[in-house]
Design an enzyme around this catalytic site. Structure first.
Site, PDB file in Angstrom:
ATOM      1  N   LYS A  25       0.841  -1.213   0.000  1.00 28.76           N
ATOM      2  CA  LYS A  25       0.000   0.000   0.000  1.00 28.76           C
ATOM      3  C   LYS A  25       0.867   1.251   0.000  1.00 28.76           C
ATOM      4  O   LYS A  25       2.043   1.215   0.388  1.00 28.76           O
ATOM      5  CB  LYS A  25      -0.939   0.034   1.214  1.00 28.76           C
ATOM      6  CG  LYS A  25      -0.270  -0.047   2.597  1.00 28.76           C
ATOM      7  CD  LYS A  25       0.212   1.250   3.198  1.00 28.76           C
ATOM      8  CE  LYS A  25       0.872   1.041   4.565  1.00 28.76           C
ATOM      9  NZ  LYS A  25       1.700   2.123   5.043  1.00 28.76           N
ATOM     10  N   VAL A 109      11.253  -4.302   2.868  1.00 26.97           N
ATOM     11  CA  VAL A 109      10.933  -4.505   4.290  1.00 26.97           C
ATOM     12  C   VAL A 109      11.181  -3.216   5.090  1.00 26.97           C
ATOM     13  O   VAL A 109      12.130  -2.487   4.811  1.00 26.97           O
ATOM     14  CB  VAL A 109      11.804  -5.658   4.843  1.00 26.97           C
ATOM     15  CG1 VAL A 109      11.564  -5.869   6.335  1.00 26.97           C
ATOM     16  CG2 VAL A 109      11.501  -6.939   4.076  1.00 26.97           C
ATOM     17  N   GLY A 112       7.550   1.302   4.936  1.00 28.74           N
ATOM     18  CA  GLY A 112       6.336   2.127   4.948  1.00 28.74           C
ATOM     19  C   GLY A 112       5.301   1.653   3.942  1.00 28.74           C
ATOM     20  O   GLY A 112       4.309   2.332   3.678  1.00 28.74           O
ATOM     21  N   GLY A 115       4.320  -4.261   4.025  1.00 30.98           N
ATOM     22  CA  GLY A 115       4.546  -5.625   3.530  1.00 30.98           C
ATOM     23  C   GLY A 115       4.150  -6.716   4.515  1.00 30.98           C
ATOM     24  O   GLY A 115       3.421  -7.650   4.153  1.00 30.98           O
ATOM     25  N   GLY A 116       4.612  -6.620   5.736  1.00 31.01           N
ATOM     26  CA  GLY A 116       4.318  -7.653   6.737  1.00 31.01           C
ATOM     27  C   GLY A 116       2.818  -7.742   7.006  1.00 31.01           C
ATOM     28  O   GLY A 116       2.258  -8.837   7.140  1.00 31.01           O
ATOM     29  N   SER A 117       2.169  -6.591   7.061  1.00 36.62           N
ATOM     30  CA  SER A 117       0.722  -6.556   7.331  1.00 36.62           C
ATOM     31  C   SER A 117      -0.054  -7.171   6.174  1.00 36.62           C
ATOM     32  O   SER A 117      -1.045  -7.877   6.375  1.00 36.62           O
ATOM     33  CB  SER A 117       0.248  -5.109   7.534  1.00 36.62           C
ATOM     34  OG  SER A 117       1.008  -4.480   8.536  1.00 36.62           O
ATOM     35  N   ASP A 150      -2.322  -2.060  10.673  1.00 39.45           N
ATOM     36  CA  ASP A 150      -2.577  -1.939   9.230  1.00 39.45           C
ATOM     37  C   ASP A 150      -3.216  -3.189   8.644  1.00 39.45           C
ATOM     38  O   ASP A 150      -3.643  -3.185   7.490  1.00 39.45           O
ATOM     39  CB  ASP A 150      -1.249  -1.715   8.474  1.00 39.45           C
ATOM     40  CG  ASP A 150      -0.871  -0.250   8.406  1.00 39.45           C
ATOM     41  OD1 ASP A 150      -1.714   0.602   8.755  1.00 39.45           O
ATOM     42  OD2 ASP A 150       0.271   0.040   8.010  1.00 39.45           O
TER      43      ASP A 150
END
Ligand code: ATP
Length: 302
Positions: A25, A109, A112, A115-117, A150
């Protein structure tokens, strides 16, 4: 969500697999309203998913929950949000099925870009389907919020305004497909550090969230570009001048607007057309220690 069911062969037996895409995003606006008693901050942000994505494969194999990550930077243990997602579901619903989660990272990574979310949200949806948990929207939302602020947004993706900790979501129509350039300086910016910097500062200007929502609803990319704004940008650019430099370079191209995403350090530009995006990307690639991506706004059919 992009779901594709496949079959792999393990020890001569067919194994059920789900192939999923987890889209990144950008924050078109990001405002911090106030600190809450639980230590979090109330935020107000207009987000949009982009075509840049990680690939997540869920496979009924292994023992317990196993994570395989194709990226040396990202841990493959309980620190990985996809591992935490699987464990949360197994514990909450007393599931004892095995799953192997294979993660191919393309989203930079700690950049902002969420990615993890995004990985966590798609894993949550995929495992709920694979394990036939029959969760409704409210249950998915509650579980996703346990994984991160997020994560609720990524259950739907597209365009949305998120308020509260990120769980109060209002979906918006996605923007017409727009070319996006991303420039990610190779400097670490942790979200915790960014909030600390922000707490001691007075932002010079605040986003006009209401106007951004109207622009997105009218599918007016030009106006949305003009309204791009993020309260973290000045603080992060204060410590990392490269952020301001990247934005200035993007704005010299044919662009509707540019700004930092999330708590940084990635800077994005909403570009007038593909040629403009490629030209700006070439110019940015000449800089040392900056990763450059050309992508588009993206939304799956709701
Ligand atoms: P946000 O925009 O939500 O703040 P971000 O894009 O800045 O997110 P992430 O890429 O999600 O940040 O990574 C932040 C931290 O989370 C890193 O330290 C990383 O090791 C850890 N992490 C845990 N799970 C994952 C995952 N699946 N992908 C990437 N990072 C992960």
């Amino acid at each position: 969500m992009s779901l594709e069911v496949g079959k792999a062969i393990e020890g001569g037996k067919p194994v059920k697999e789900l192939h999923l895409n987890a889209y990144a995003k950008i924050n078109l606006t990001l405002d911090v309203l106030e600190a809450r008693s639980d230590g979090y901050h109330d935020i107000e942000t207009v987000m949009h998913t982009i075509a840049l994505h990680d690939s997540v494969t869920l496979r009924e194999a292994g023992a317990g929950v196993e994570v395989i990550v194709h990226d040396g930077e990202v841990p493959n243990d309980h620190r990985n949000l996809v591992m935490r997602t699987a464990q949360l579901l197994r514990e909450t619903f007393k599931v004892d099925r095995n799953v192997q989660i294979e993660l191919t990272k393309r989203i930079p990574v700690a950049a902002g870009l969420g990615g993890g979310s995004a990985d966590a949200a798609i894993t949550l949806i995929g495992l709920a389907q694979m394990w036939k948990l029959r969760l409704d929207g409210r249950e998915l939302l509650a579980l996703s919020l346990k994984l991160g602020s997020d994560v609720p947004f990524f259950l739907e993706g597209g365009a949305a305004v998120a308020r509260g900790r990120g769980e109060r979501l209002t979906l918006l129509p996605p923007l017409p497909t727009t070319w996006v350039v991303l420039a990610r300086p190779q400097i670490p910016v942790s979200t915790t550090w960014a909030y600390k910097q922000f707490s001691g500062s007075t932002p010079a200007g605040r986003p006009n969230t209401a106007a951004m929502i109207t622009a997105v609803q009218r599918e007016d990319v030009r106006e949305a570009g003009r309204l791009v704004s993020n309260v973290f940008e000045d603080v992060i650019a204060g410590s990392h001048p490269v952020v301001g430099d990247l934005k200035a370079r993007i704005l010299r191209g044919e662009t509707y607007g540019a700004g930092m995403s999330g708590t940084g350090p990635t800077v994005f530009g909403l570009m007038a057309n593909e040629a403009a995006a490629l030209r700006v990307a070439d110019n940015l690639r000449a800089l040392p220690d900056v990763d450059v991506f050309v992508t588009r706004t993206f939304a799956e059919a709701r």
